[in-house]
Design an enzyme around this catalytic site. Structure first.
Site, PDB file in Angstrom:
ATOM      1  N   ASN A   1      -8.067  57.887  58.551  1.00 57.00           N
ATOM      2  CA  ASN A   1      -6.864  58.290  59.262  1.00 57.00           C
ATOM      3  C   ASN A   1      -7.135  59.603  59.999  1.00 57.00           C
ATOM      4  O   ASN A   1      -8.206  60.201  59.853  1.00 57.00           O
ATOM      5  CB  ASN A   1      -5.706  58.442  58.273  1.00 57.00           C
TER       6      ASN A   1
ATOM      7  N   HIS B   1       0.822  52.590  64.496  1.00 57.24           N
ATOM      8  CA  HIS B   1      -0.214  53.570  64.196  1.00 57.24           C
ATOM      9  C   HIS B   1      -1.569  52.889  64.302  1.00 57.24           C
ATOM     10  O   HIS B   1      -1.692  51.671  64.146  1.00 57.24           O
ATOM     11  CB  HIS B   1       0.001  54.109  62.776  1.00 57.24           C
TER      12      HIS B   1
ATOM     13  N   GLN C   1      -4.317  64.603  64.337  1.00 57.77           N
ATOM     14  CA  GLN C   1      -3.625  64.390  65.600  1.00 57.77           C
ATOM     15  C   GLN C   1      -2.436  65.323  65.769  1.00 57.77           C
ATOM     16  O   GLN C   1      -1.950  65.521  66.889  1.00 57.77           O
ATOM     17  CB  GLN C   1      -3.146  62.941  65.704  1.00 57.77           C
TER      18      GLN C   1
ATOM     19  N   CYS D   1      -2.624  58.716  68.099  1.00 59.41           N
ATOM     20  CA  CYS D   1      -3.514  58.018  67.169  1.00 59.41           C
ATOM     21  C   CYS D   1      -4.399  57.004  67.883  1.00 59.41           C
ATOM     22  O   CYS D   1      -5.552  56.787  67.505  1.00 59.41           O
ATOM     23  CB  CYS D   1      -2.705  57.344  66.070  1.00 59.41           C
TER      24      CYS D   1
END
Length: 347
Positions: free
Chosen positions: A310, A290, A147, A153
């Protein structure tokens, strides 16, 4: 929808325990003097291809020293969890949060009245749940993305979950455009933050989302180019929430598809996670800021775990992934990951 070409990511590139990226090792001799620490900083900069001018390097050196010492100290504690000096090592906590955190709670509350589930929880009565599953091994998860310097996110989590359910239903793994969601989903705040549920709403209301090649990501807010028209689009039929604070329900959902979750990510251990089990003993921060995607679960010598995908690039964690404790004492789960899971629906 037009048939799209796609590439299945070779499983060897996404094997959970593999470490294809050259690791950046720390030794006790690195901390013997200011000179050795500066050499370590320069070696780290070269390793991560980070360029700083002399003035900036001088300012960031103290931050780097403190982070390096703490990483080394924690790695001497004999725990399963190991940290590493990743690309964030010369960033202060405030700088890291300002760049990478997302105002998840604000946007969830902002759209609380307009966001609704398409149905209940379709997996409530699911039986014969496997003891382990890894959707990467089934070809349903794209390569790790990054990102960058944008709090997007929420868009990455939504898009990743849509990519996966599309592959599960059609056998096509397509890399979709996070930038289209960032630019065109006006309910959310682009790089300032958002929530994956309203991103699912956007995808439903806008005839899907286009391929990444059509609308590439550039780590910033841009003007919406949706009206330019892209015939190749991936659609969903809805989305559902997993029952809150219920890891068993989350396990039922993940057994059928990857699931987006919101977490607190403000802790030192999360920022510099390298490998091993991230548990409820590790500090995550105090705010849900997040979003990530749960792409599987299993059990090994460290216990029961979730596989967390992630979007910090492959230099973070285990080539972009984390092993997070499953079955925490707190029903909210480690880092609050069981508080608001959701997944897209595609028939």
């Amino acid at each position: 929808m037009a048939v799209m070409k796609f590439f299945i990511v070779p499983l060897i590139l996404i094997a959970f325990m593999s470490h294809l990226c050259e690791s950046f090792e720390l030794e006790r001799k690195d901390f013997e003097s200011e000179k050795s620490l500066m050499q370590l900083y320069k070696r780290w900069s070269s390793h991560h291809r980070i360029s700083r001018n002399a003035n900036e390097m001088h300012k960031r050196f103290k931050v780097f020293k403190d982070n390096a010492k703490q990483v080394f100290k924690k790695n001497q504690m004999g725990k399963s969890l190991k940290l590493k000096l990743n690309q964030f090592a010369d960033m202060s906590d405030d700088e890291f949060r300002s760049i990478h955190s997302s105002n998840i709670t604000h946007y969830k509350n902002l759209h609380a009245k307009t966001i609704g589930r398409v149905g209940g929880f379709m997996y409530e009565h699911a039986k014969e749940i496997p003891s382990s599953i890894d959707w990467r091994k089934k070809g349903a998860v794209n390569a790790i993305k990054d990102q960058g310097r944008c709090g997007s996110c929420w868009a990455f989590a939504a898009v990743a979950a849509v990519e996966s359910i599309h592959q599960i239903k059609t056998n096509e793994l397509v890399s979709l455009s996070e930038q289209e969601v960032v630019d065109c989903d006006y309910k959310d705040g682009g790089c300032r933050g958002g929530h994956y549920n309203s991103a699912f709403e956007f995808i439903m209301e806008n005839d899907g989302v286009t391929a990444e090649d059509n609308y590439p990501y550039f780590e910033g807010d841009g003007y919406c180019r949706r009206r330019g028209g892209y015939k190749e689009r991936v659609t969903i039929d809805g989305y559902e929430n997993v029952p809150r604070n219920n890891e068993h329900a989350l396990m039922k959902a993940v057994a059928h598809q990857p699931v987006a979750v919101a977490i607190a990510s403000g802790g030192f251990d999360f920022k510099f996670y390298g490998q091993g089990m991230f548990t409820e003993e590790n500090f995550c921060g105090y705010n849900i800021d997040h979003t990530v995607v749960v792409v599987g679960y299993g059990t090994d010598e460290d216990g029961d775990y979730w596989i967390i995908r992630n979007q910090y690039g492959t230099q973070w964690g285990m080539n972009g992934y984390m092993k997070m404790q499953r079955g925490a004492r707190n029903p909210q789960g480690v880092c609050g990951m069981a508080m608001q899971p959701a997944y897209p629906v595609k028939y």
